[in-house]
Design a protein around this motif. Structure first.
Motif, PDB file in Angstrom:
ATOM      1  N   VAL A  43      -4.221  11.450   0.379  1.00  0.00           N
ATOM      2  CA  VAL A  43      -5.415  10.867  -0.239  1.00  0.00           C
ATOM      3  C   VAL A  43      -5.213   9.372  -0.454  1.00  0.00           C
ATOM      4  O   VAL A  43      -6.095   8.565  -0.145  1.00  0.00           O
ATOM      5  N   VAL A  44      -4.051   8.982  -0.964  1.00  0.00           N
ATOM      6  CA  VAL A  44      -3.764   7.556  -1.175  1.00  0.00           C
ATOM      7  C   VAL A  44      -3.825   6.805   0.153  1.00  0.00           C
ATOM      8  O   VAL A  44      -4.413   5.712   0.249  1.00  0.00           O
ATOM      9  N   ALA A  75      -6.641   0.556 -16.199  1.00  0.00           N
ATOM     10  CA  ALA A  75      -7.122  -0.445 -15.244  1.00  0.00           C
ATOM     11  C   ALA A  75      -6.121  -0.693 -14.127  1.00  0.00           C
ATOM     12  O   ALA A  75      -6.493  -1.159 -13.040  1.00  0.00           O
ATOM     13  N   ASP A  76      -4.844  -0.345 -14.365  1.00  0.00           N
ATOM     14  CA  ASP A  76      -3.786  -0.660 -13.408  1.00  0.00           C
ATOM     15  C   ASP A  76      -3.109   0.546 -12.767  1.00  0.00           C
ATOM     16  O   ASP A  76      -2.434   0.400 -11.745  1.00  0.00           O
ATOM     17  N   ALA A  91      -2.406   0.676  -9.068  1.00  0.00           N
ATOM     18  CA  ALA A  91      -3.637   0.267  -8.395  1.00  0.00           C
ATOM     19  C   ALA A  91      -3.356  -0.407  -7.063  1.00  0.00           C
ATOM     20  O   ALA A  91      -4.085  -0.206  -6.083  1.00  0.00           O
ATOM     21  N   THR A  92      -2.282  -1.171  -7.007  1.00  0.00           N
ATOM     22  CA  THR A  92      -1.965  -1.901  -5.774  1.00  0.00           C
ATOM     23  C   THR A  92      -1.580  -0.984  -4.632  1.00  0.00           C
ATOM     24  O   THR A  92      -1.665  -1.375  -3.461  1.00  0.00           O
ATOM     25  N   LEU A  97      -4.620  -5.048   0.692  1.00  0.00           N
ATOM     26  CA  LEU A  97      -4.960  -6.466   0.697  1.00  0.00           C
ATOM     27  C   LEU A  97      -4.386  -7.137  -0.536  1.00  0.00           C
ATOM     28  O   LEU A  97      -4.215  -6.513  -1.585  1.00  0.00           O
ATOM     29  N   ASP A  98      -4.102  -8.410  -0.422  1.00  0.00           N
ATOM     30  CA  ASP A  98      -3.590  -9.187  -1.542  1.00  0.00           C
ATOM     31  C   ASP A  98      -4.761  -9.799  -2.302  1.00  0.00           C
ATOM     32  O   ASP A  98      -5.002 -11.016  -2.254  1.00  0.00           O
TER      33      ASP A  98
END
Length: 359
Positions: A43-44, A75-76, A91-92, A97-98
């Motif tokens: 999923v990720v 949020a993270d 989250a990253t 993308l950066d």
């Protein structure tokens, strides 16, 4: 070149994504299946690929990314999702993308969109209540979703409305979701319709006839046109019915459907009376598939809720404005907030409702 964010609403079955500009224009939408049967890592990976493809569809690099995901979330970090199975995913990890990224709880993110853009646009405090396969809630306080001390705020679907009633999948007894979700309405109708001897109602659920105990339903039936085509009442067939079919049967005057529908309305009135007395909302915004029944649900629910609140007026019931786009539009707001635009959506035109939606 218009700046835009990638917005993605991740559900247990499908993901709805889009590109939304600073002015609120939806310039691209898409949908993909959520491969939860292949495990959380798949999923990720699918989310990363989808975000990359969405970004590529825009003109340039996105300004930010917003994701609405199920389960416990900050949020993270996506802390935990029982439906998908992931734990502690930063989250990253979702974004190849950066660029700035912000996560939000799926239902609270939809509530944020209704608060900023939809049915709660001029309200500071209300309940967003999507009634679908399950029942969730987004508590909106002072214009922002409230998640509680640990992220469990808004779990109105698991308020016990009939403490001696049916078991819920969550492990509790008599939860609202067990009686009033779309899946519960369909399941409970099918179970009684296919039984050769339908069980009598117990004291945990009102036993009066549906017409007598639901004058608002009866009034609605009296002014409603006949269904465009005959509604077939299931017999001893194992084929399941849908909540939409139960609603149609209720509208046609079918006694069993009216009974099941009346029990769902009763359960909702109990839970919403409790919520109203605790938090005094300006309104209750009804969303999700079952709310598409319109007055067939809202009229008797408003009547029963009003009768339960003896010393104060009931808050008005409103239909959600954003439909299936709420999660994706809320994710767009998160994406712009991640990029440093805290006032995102404040000046978006109501024409955002006319923007392309994810089918």
């Amino acid at each position: 070149m218009s700046s835009f964010v990638v917005a993605l609403d991740v559900g247990g079955t499908s993901m709805k994504g889009g590109l939304v500009t600073r002015s609120g224009e939806i310039i691209h939408t898409d949908r993909r299946a959520t491969p939860r049967d292949r495990g959380p890592a798949a999923v990720v990976a699918t989310i990363r690929s989808f975000i990359d493809d969405l970004a590529t569809a825009g003109d340039g690099t996105p300004t930010g990314v917003g994701l609405a995901v199920p389960g416990l979330v900050t949020a993270d970090v996506a802390l935990y999702s029982a439906n998908i199975g992931w734990r502690d995913v930063p989250a990253t990890d979702f974004v190849p993308l950066d660029v700035p990224v912000m996560l939000g709880h799926d239902v609270r993110t939809g509530g944020l969109a209704e608060s900023v853009l939809g049915a709660g646009r001029e309200l500071s405090d209300f309940l967003f209540l999507p009634i679908g396969t399950g029942i969730a809630g987004a508590v909106i306080l002072h214009g922002e979703p409230y998640g509680g001390s640990a992220g469990w705020g808004g779990e109105i679907g698991h308020i016990p409305v009939f403490p001696e009633g049916e078991p819920c999948a969550c492990g509790q007894i008599g939860c609202l979701e067990t009686y009033a979700s779309a899946s519960a309405v369909a399941r409970r109708y099918s179970a009684r319709a296919t039984s050769s001897a339908a069980p009598a109602l117990t004291d945990t659920v009102p036993t009066a006839s549906p017409t007598a105990s639901s004058p608002a339903i009866a009034a609605h039936l009296a002014t409603s046109p006949a269904p465009a085509s005959p509604v077939t009442v299931p017999t001893a067939s194992p084929a399941p019915v849908t909540a939409e079919q139960v609603a149609a049967l209720t509208a046609s005057g079918d006694p069993l459907a009216m009974e099941i529908w009346g029990e769902a309305v009763e359960a909702l009135s109990l839970a919403l009376a409790t919520y109203t007395l605790l938090l005094d909302p300006s309104a209750i915004v009804l969303g999700g598939g079952l709310a598409e029944a319109g007055p067939l649900l809202s009229v008797p629910l408003a009547e029963r809720l009003g009768k339960r609140l003896a010393f104060r007026d009931a808050p008005p019931l409103r239909q959600a404005a954003l439909g299936m786009s709420a999660g994706m539009l809320g994710a767009a707001l998160l994406g712009w907030r991640a990029a440093g635009f805290a006032d995102a959506g404040a000046n978006w035109s109501p024409d955002v409702l006319k923007s392309p939606r994810v089918a």
